[in-house]
Design an enzyme around this catalytic site. Sequence first.
Site, PDB file in Angstrom:
ATOM      1  N   ASP A  26       0.860  -1.192   0.000  1.00  0.00           N
ATOM      2  CA  ASP A  26       0.000   0.000   0.000  1.00  0.00           C
ATOM      3  C   ASP A  26       0.898   1.244   0.000  1.00  0.00           C
ATOM      4  O   ASP A  26       1.722   1.413   0.888  1.00  0.00           O
ATOM      5  CB  ASP A  26      -0.891  -0.030   1.251  1.00  0.00           C
ATOM      6  CG  ASP A  26      -1.964   1.039   1.235  1.00  0.00           C
ATOM      7  OD1 ASP A  26      -3.127   0.704   1.512  1.00  0.00           O
ATOM      8  OD2 ASP A  26      -1.646   2.213   0.967  1.00  0.00           O
TER       9      ASP A  26
ATOM     10  N   ASP B  51      -3.391   2.330  -5.564  1.00  0.00           N
ATOM     11  CA  ASP B  51      -2.196   2.337  -4.705  1.00  0.00           C
ATOM     12  C   ASP B  51      -2.065   1.094  -3.835  1.00  0.00           C
ATOM     13  O   ASP B  51      -1.260   1.069  -2.917  1.00  0.00           O
ATOM     14  CB  ASP B  51      -2.186   3.608  -3.840  1.00  0.00           C
ATOM     15  CG  ASP B  51      -2.795   3.414  -2.471  1.00  0.00           C
ATOM     16  OD1 ASP B  51      -3.845   2.742  -2.385  1.00  0.00           O
ATOM     17  OD2 ASP B  51      -2.223   3.914  -1.505  1.00  0.00           O
ATOM     18  N   GLU B  52      -2.823   0.055  -4.143  1.00  0.00           N
ATOM     19  CA  GLU B  52      -2.874  -1.066  -3.209  1.00  0.00           C
ATOM     20  C   GLU B  52      -3.035  -2.384  -3.971  1.00  0.00           C
ATOM     21  O   GLU B  52      -3.861  -2.480  -4.865  1.00  0.00           O
ATOM     22  CB  GLU B  52      -4.104  -0.818  -2.333  1.00  0.00           C
ATOM     23  CG  GLU B  52      -4.249  -1.715  -1.171  1.00  0.00           C
ATOM     24  CD  GLU B  52      -5.604  -1.502  -0.494  1.00  0.00           C
ATOM     25  OE1 GLU B  52      -6.195  -0.401  -0.601  1.00  0.00           O
ATOM     26  OE2 GLU B  52      -6.082  -2.461   0.114  1.00  0.00           O
TER      27      GLU B  52
HETATM   28  N1  DCP Z   1      -8.741   7.894  -1.888  1.00  0.00           N
HETATM   29  C1  DCP Z   1      -9.856   8.663  -2.229  1.00  0.00           C
HETATM   30  N2  DCP Z   1     -10.959   8.692  -1.393  1.00  0.00           N
HETATM   31  C2  DCP Z   1     -10.964   7.975  -0.227  1.00  0.00           C
HETATM   32  C3  DCP Z   1      -9.855   7.178   0.111  1.00  0.00           C
HETATM   33  C4  DCP Z   1      -8.750   7.163  -0.741  1.00  0.00           C
HETATM   34  O1  DCP Z   1      -9.848   9.301  -3.277  1.00  0.00           O
HETATM   35  N3  DCP Z   1     -12.042   8.032   0.589  1.00  0.00           N
HETATM   36  C5  DCP Z   1      -7.558   7.879  -2.786  1.00  0.00           C
HETATM   37  C6  DCP Z   1      -6.531   8.893  -2.355  1.00  0.00           C
HETATM   38  C7  DCP Z   1      -5.426   8.099  -1.724  1.00  0.00           C
HETATM   39  C8  DCP Z   1      -5.522   6.759  -2.448  1.00  0.00           C
HETATM   40  O2  DCP Z   1      -6.905   6.618  -2.793  1.00  0.00           O
HETATM   41  O3  DCP Z   1      -4.165   8.710  -1.857  1.00  0.00           O
HETATM   42  C9  DCP Z   1      -5.078   5.606  -1.577  1.00  0.00           C
HETATM   43  O4  DCP Z   1      -5.894   5.438  -0.430  1.00  0.00           O
HETATM   44  P1  DCP Z   1      -5.322   4.966   0.975  1.00  0.00           P
HETATM   45  O5  DCP Z   1      -6.484   4.667   1.830  1.00  0.00           O
HETATM   46  O6  DCP Z   1      -4.260   3.945   0.785  1.00  0.00           O
HETATM   47  O7  DCP Z   1      -4.680   6.309   1.557  1.00  0.00           O
HETATM   48  P2  DCP Z   1      -3.284   6.946   1.310  1.00  0.00           P
HETATM   49  O8  DCP Z   1      -2.434   6.147   0.383  1.00  0.00           O
HETATM   50  O9  DCP Z   1      -3.515   8.357   0.878  1.00  0.00           O
HETATM   51  O10 DCP Z   1      -2.658   6.981   2.748  1.00  0.00           O
HETATM   52  P3  DCP Z   1      -1.987   5.798   3.605  1.00  0.00           P
HETATM   53  O11 DCP Z   1      -0.561   6.231   3.809  1.00  0.00           O
HETATM   54  O12 DCP Z   1      -2.742   5.745   4.880  1.00  0.00           O
HETATM   55  O13 DCP Z   1      -2.115   4.538   2.777  1.00  0.00           O
HETATM   56 MG    MG Z   2      -2.146   4.080   0.644  1.00  0.00          MG
END
Ligand code: DCP
Ligand code: MG
Length: 366
Positions: A14, A109-110
């Site tokens: 992730d 991203d996952e």
């Molecule tokens: N995303 C989005 N709306 C959401 C959740 C996520 O558009 N409600 C998008 C933006 C994030 C990406 O998906 O950058 C990945 O989601 P993650 O939950 O993995 O969050 P992040 O990568 O941003 O943070 P983390 O470091 O906690 O993984």
């Molecule tokens: Mg993430």
Amino acid sequence: MAPAAPVRKIIHVDMDMFYAAVEMRDRPELRGRPLVVGGRPDSRSVAATANYEARRYGIRSGMSCAEAKRRCPHCLFVPPDFEKYRRVSEQVHAIFREYTDLVESVSLDEAYLDVTRNRRNEPSATRLAREIKRRIFAATGLTASAGVASTMFVAKIASDARKPDGLCVVRPDRVMEFIRPLPVMRLPGVGKVTDAELARLGIRTVADLEKRPLSFLEERFGKFGRWLHDLAHGIDDTPVTPWRERLSYGAEETFARDVAKKGPLLEYLRECAGRVFADLGEEGKRARTVTLKIKYADFCVVTRRRTFGAFLASADEVFRAAGELLERTEAGQRPVRLAGIALSNFEPPRARADDGQPPLFRLSDR
Ligand code: DCP
Ligand code: MG
């Protein structure tokens, strides 16, 4: 009785604060300051993500930008550039595929990788995870966190445990001590409704859940009780399923207009279920996994899926599963641009080593 399957080696990767990390990489002036990627603070839009500086103010994905601005007035807001994130995501996925074809992408991203067997013939999933993290950084300048475990759900929880730039390995003999303290909400399939129901029964942590007998959970939750019971004992045989396979029997549609309400979505899903079930039947195949795909108006894609212990027997069963999965998305609160259903998992269930017979309605989802 079929022999028990070998212990699997699964890596969940992730990316750290993905959209925000990409923007900070490309625009150094954004670094070190609270940052939200999303619409403008005066619009009705929500934060797609926030960097760690902004999270210190309690800003989270999905929060309205107006609320984010209230919590942190000097926060920077940057509009998302999905094309760019997609390109980065492709770079990262190309790295994954150098190790195995068994890659299941969950979002940009996952992803999950089943590296039980891999192109490097490397027996240590830990070494592979370390190498993959290093290669992602070399190719993109971004950090990722990884979790290694023998099941998908534990690998997922593990990848979150040491963010950012973390690596958390949960060996099979350590699974129970790792999951026992967790709130039940961390289990796949447990949303707000189930969480509240479990809380009423005095079940807050996985340890609480572990103590309840299967019959108790089945009485209250039906088939889902079995799933909960399994998870609470660290059991989850949901296979890592690449898109390719999942999409072989699927249908999806981009709507002429974004759909705000669940009603019309369900109508579409009913029709869609009928179509994919018929397609599969024509090929003389049967499936055990239903995947629901939802793309929101902001192009963010989520998939939810459920694997049954027996083959899906009718279009109606497919539709009901899709309807339940829809409850685990933000459909109804967030406009939806595309919806689709895919069927996969054409193998009969594996016999379980512990009870000697394939359970009829074992069910797994995420
Ligand atoms: N995303 C989005 N709306 C959401 C959740 C996520 O558009 N409600 C998008 C933006 C994030 C990406 O998906 O950058 C990945 O989601 P993650 O939950 O993995 O969050 P992040 O990568 O941003 O943070 P983390 O470091 O906690 O993984
Ligand atoms: Mg993430």
